[in-house]
Design an enzyme around this catalytic site. Sequence first.
Site, mmCIF file in Angstrom:
data_model
loop_
_atom_site.group_PDB
_atom_site.id
_atom_site.type_symbol
_atom_site.label_atom_id
_atom_site.label_comp_id
_atom_site.label_asym_id
_atom_site.label_seq_id
_atom_site.Cartn_x
_atom_site.Cartn_y
_atom_site.Cartn_z
ATOM 1 N N PRO A 351 1.126 -1.095 0.882
ATOM 2 C CA PRO A 351 0.258 -0.080 0.317
ATOM 3 C C PRO A 351 1.186 1.489 -0.043
ATOM 4 C CG PRO A 351 -0.014 -0.944 1.746
ATOM 5 C CD PRO A 351 1.115 -1.439 1.270
ATOM 6 N N ASP A 525 5.587 2.443 2.705
ATOM 7 C CA ASP A 525 5.089 1.290 3.262
ATOM 8 C C ASP A 525 3.900 2.069 4.587
ATOM 9 O OD1 ASP A 525 3.324 -1.574 3.733
ATOM 10 O OD2 ASP A 525 4.730 -1.926 3.124
ATOM 11 N N HIS A 526 2.405 1.217 4.269
ATOM 12 C CA HIS A 526 1.486 2.047 4.981
ATOM 13 C C HIS A 526 1.287 1.063 5.594
ATOM 14 C CE1 HIS A 526 -1.387 4.639 7.039
ATOM 15 N NE2 HIS A 526 -2.253 5.184 5.651
ATOM 16 N N ARG A 527 1.583 0.374 5.672
ATOM 17 C CA ARG A 527 1.974 -1.432 6.302
ATOM 18 C C ARG A 527 2.218 -0.562 7.948
ATOM 19 N NH1 ARG A 527 2.235 -6.294 2.968
ATOM 20 N NH2 ARG A 527 4.340 -4.576 2.223
#
Length: 553
Positions: A351, A525-527
């Site tokens: 993401p 990376d939005h995680r």
Amino acid sequence: MSQAIEIKVPDIGDYDAVPVIEVHVKPGDSINAEDALVTLESDKATMDVPSPQAGVVKDVRIKVGDNVSEGSVLVMLEAANEPAAAPAPAAAAPAPAAAAPAPAPAPAAAPAAAPAAGGGGTIEVKVPDIGDYDAVPVIEVHVKAGDTINAEDAVVTLESDKATMDVPSPQGGVVKEVKVKVGDNVAEGTLLLILEGAAASAAPAAAAAAPAPAASAPAPAPAPAAAAPAPAAAPAAAPAAAGVTGKAAHASPSVRKFARELGVDVSRVPGTGPKGRITQEDVQGYVKGVMSGQAAAPAQAAAAGAGGGELGLLPWPKFDFTRFGEVESKALSRIKKISGANLHRNWVMIPHVTNHDEADITELEAFRLQLNKENEKSGIKVTMLAFMIKATVAALKKFPNFNASLDGDNLVLKKYFNIGFAADTPNGLVVPVIKDADKKGVLEISQEMSELAKLARDGKLKPDQMQGGCFSISSLGGLGGTYFTPIINAPEVAIMGVCKSYQKPVWDGKQFAPRLTLPLSLSWDHRVIDGAEAARFNTYFGQLLADFRRILL
């Protein structure tokens, strides 16, 4: 006189310890076929386990928090009176009847869907459970007043933003009135049509064609099944398949709900029931194929073969470009093939979010030019990228989540600082890595970058010279542009993109002064990283470039 049977966990793929997160029944409860007994939650999906038949719960064998797998006993069920009549003809072999409850509910689902059909009275056919949608457009109406239809015939087709589904008739009969038209928006419970029911003849008629032993509707099915279940099912499916166009398979509302809870697009599942109807066993088989890495070949052969693959995209168009003029076909280089596949995977699986900012590098550029003048005889040419690598190391130390990689449920925080830089070569993009950049000065980094870039252009980079990176920088500084979205180089969790610097008027409190500005594009990376942390990283990175003395702090 009914015999208690064990209701077990059906085939749920290769999972052997799936936690029970909810129990929906207790001893003494009367349940119907397809009622949920328990809810299981794997690392990929939450699913209800339905009862294969109606009856009274005698004992619940599990509780919330228990781990179960295929074959685990969930409840003891005393079958309802109607199914209880079945064991009489098969008294010599009650075990097979209990051992094969799964195939039985599939044919039973159709009669269960039309309990209100009396002799020849009219019934209302409504939209079944279609999930959380409350305004789904009707894109096709398959029937008109006066039509004679059978159970499971499609009456309308609905299209949500994720799937197209046919709504089947719960029973056979004559259409008296159609209540919807193409373009109408419907939701669960919306009246579709009025049907003059032939329940007393339609459903049993289909059943009566197969069994001859008794006149009662559902009971005869298990009798031939005791002798040869597979042959009994095959003849029933064969004529049905012959009469189906094959364009869309049908599923009962309970099966659609079951598929939805497993995260399965029911339109991808091939139906093996009458008229191509999708059964719970079909959905379970599809899930098992996906989880075992087989990509559910039977279910997805059509979609994947069309070029859309798992994403459900439209087929890639085929063009004969020679119709429009002269063309030349060149094979992709090996690097482009490999990097292209990796970039596609990273873009789809990670993401991405990109923060854009800018840094004032007026003083830093002046310092860089001074260094190059001083080192003219040594042949070392200092680039802005060398300063950015040192600034990156300082930023990674301040924001350690950027110097990390995901490993399942764990975040691996790295204590070393290896910085990759994208190098454009005639054969494609490669990313050499400056190892231990925290232990090297700007001059040493510049020298090493020059050597690695030459090896990259000559195609002589070794694998270990492109491995072990913590963070990458993609610089278009010598080419132009303002901002772009660099793709993260997995397993890293962020990448910095920079474009060509430009002069910009900046108000200094008294007047506008020209300042050399460098555009920054940070993809993350939005995680792993949140927006606020990314903004702080970008701001700090810009501050370091604006005043390189901060590196010493």
